[in-house]
Design a protein around this motif. Structure first.
Motif: not given
Ligand code: 4AD
Ligand code: MG
Length: 459
Positions: A426-431, A376-387, A236-242, A220-224
């Protein structure tokens, strides 16, 4: 003397005795004989009441203490006879480290989130933001714990890259050239640039993670990550952790199982280790949060295909701002309808049309959809994107050609499909989105210490 941080009172149980506390004054009031100061050291939500009586040698100075002043207090921790707190400190010594002037911006009143964004350097001194950033710290730790316990290896992917993983072209260019050096006959000349070619801040560590999954197994990777999307939304932010897990010998089902297990684990960890801080959000930010946490923990997440989801959306007869047609990229309003109103729990959507997904996703038998999954989760929409990834070299090359992707920059990526390729996913989860979900905070800017958004790079 017991040197203590305030949180020891709440975390380890409360025993009377000599204590030493270093922190900042939240409020103060005086009576004839005493000064009462609410002190917080940032270690937990609770303040401790400090009582300074008039016999202290610097009592005159103590009377001048203002909100925001930093102090070192020695004294006796005793049961409090007063209302609102169980314990208080009878000070035997109060050292004023630095007196805050009356212009201190965090006076005792409720400030709006909008105002606090303008003083992002001070907002972690408030109850709400202190709690948010303690939770953020704890969840980052929980991520590493989850993966270490499962035997995944942690990979730090490069932040400067020569490829565009998502193919969306929303990248920040990295250059060491001065503006006058960049132009060559009106064109950008990257051969003179530091890396001898165009380079950018990464939008995802996935391609690196795939190489390592095909070497070390599960990683796994976890970083900006950085995206120059000009979308000024609350998500959305321009710099986020995934967080990006990548698993060898894994298919789409396994990928979804893993995503569900991860989300449940992190929610459980938060409930167990951030109880006091979360209680603030349960009480004051969103009263429906405990029910959502319960759903996240106990209910099986729904799973359905993009095609079925389009059907559900069409039949809903909801007046969506963006009309629903097969082939559209789902908007936040669609995603939220599915998770919040229709399923009332998280839902994995799978098998999206290839036309709206990146080149690396595995082609399905219909040649029309790919093995994608979004959570997709309540209130947020997309939390994870993967394949699941396309592991077959010929299919991958075809797809890249169809999408007009140059092959050169991806020679090493293609190599991985040449030498011992295996199914992997794998997938990416927006921290930040995860933090929004568990705190009920509705603007992503408020879960990032110093948010970067279009037109804003203060602090
Ligand atoms: O769906 P995304 O774009 O997926 C990828 O980047 C894949 N390469 C991940 C992978 O398969 N390894 O982004 C993943 C998640 C989104 O679901 C969302 O939660 C978050 O990252 N995200 C953002 N969060 C905050 N601000 C932004 N601008 C975001 N863009 C994506
Ligand atoms: Mg996505």
């Amino acid at each position: 003397m017991k040197r203590t941080k305030i949180n020891i009172l709440t975390a380890l149980g409360e025993t009377p005795g000599q204590v030493l506390v270093k922190g900042w004054v939240r409020t103060k009031r005086d009576s004839k004989e005493f000064s009462f100061m609410e002190v917080n050291d940032g270690s937990c939500l609770k303040n401790i009441q400090v009582i300074a009586n008039k016999d202290l040698e610097n009592y005159g100075e103590i009377q001048g203490v203002t909100t925001g002043t930093s102090l070192i207090v020695e004294g006796e921790l005793v049961a409090s006879p007063g209302k609102g707190q169980k314990w208080e400190i009878q000070a035997s010594h109060v050292e004023i480290v630095s007196l805050a002037p009356e212009s201190y911006p965090l006076q005792k009143k409720r400030h709006t989130d909008e105002y606090l964004r303008t003083i992002a350097h001070l907002r972690p001194r408030t109850n709400k933001y202190g709690a948010i950033f303690r939770i953020r710290s704890e969840i980052a730790f929980a991520i590493h714990k989850f993966y270490r316990d499962k035997g995944f290896r942690y990979l730090t992917a490069p932040l400067i890259t020569g490829s565009d993983c998502e193919g969306a072209g929303e990248m920040f260019r990295v250059t060491s050239l001065s503006p006058t050096e960049v132009q060559n006959a009106g064109r950008m000349d990257f051969t003179k640039d530091f890396f001898g070619q165009e380079s950018n801040l990464t939008v995802s560590g996935q391609l690196s993670a795939e190489m390592f999954a095909l070497s070390l197994g599960d990683v796994y990777t976890f970083g900006p990550t950085f995206r120059a999307e000009n979308s000024n939304t609350s998500r959305h932010v321009a710099e986020f952790w995934m967080l990006e897990p990548e698993m060898a010998f894994c298919d789409l089902e396994g990928n979804m199982d893993h995503g569900e297990e991860l989300v449940k684990y992190l929610v459980g960890h938060a409930m167990e280790h951030c109880e006091e801080d979360l209680s603030l959000f349960f009480q004051f930010v969103d009263k429906s949060l405990p029910a959502l946490m319960d759903t996240l923990l106990k209910q099986e997440f729904a799973r359905l295909s993009y095609t079925e989801a389009i059907d559900v959306l069409k039949k809903s007869n909801k007046p969506f701002e963006f009309p629903v047609e097969y082939g559209i990229d789902l908007q936040s309003e669609h995603e939220r309808f599915l998770a919040e109103e229709y399923f009332k729990k998280p839902v994995f959507l799978t098998d999206y049309p290839k036309t709206i997904k990146p080149f690396y996703m595995r082609m399905n038998g219909d040649d029309k959809t790919v093995a994608a999954m979004d959570l997709l989760v309540p209130r947020i929409g997309e939390l994870i994107g993967g394949s699941q990834r396309e592991e077959r070299l010929d299919r991958l090359e075809n797809r890249m050609e169809e999408m007009n992707l140059p092959r050169d920059p991806y020679w090493w990526y293609l190599d991985s499909r040449r030498f011992g390729s295996v199914p992997h996913a794998g997938f990416g989860l927006g921290f930040e989105r995860f933090l929004m979900m568990i705190t009920g905070v509705t603007n992503i800017r408020d879960v990032v210490p110093f948010p970067r958004t279009p037109g804003n790079i203060d602090f």
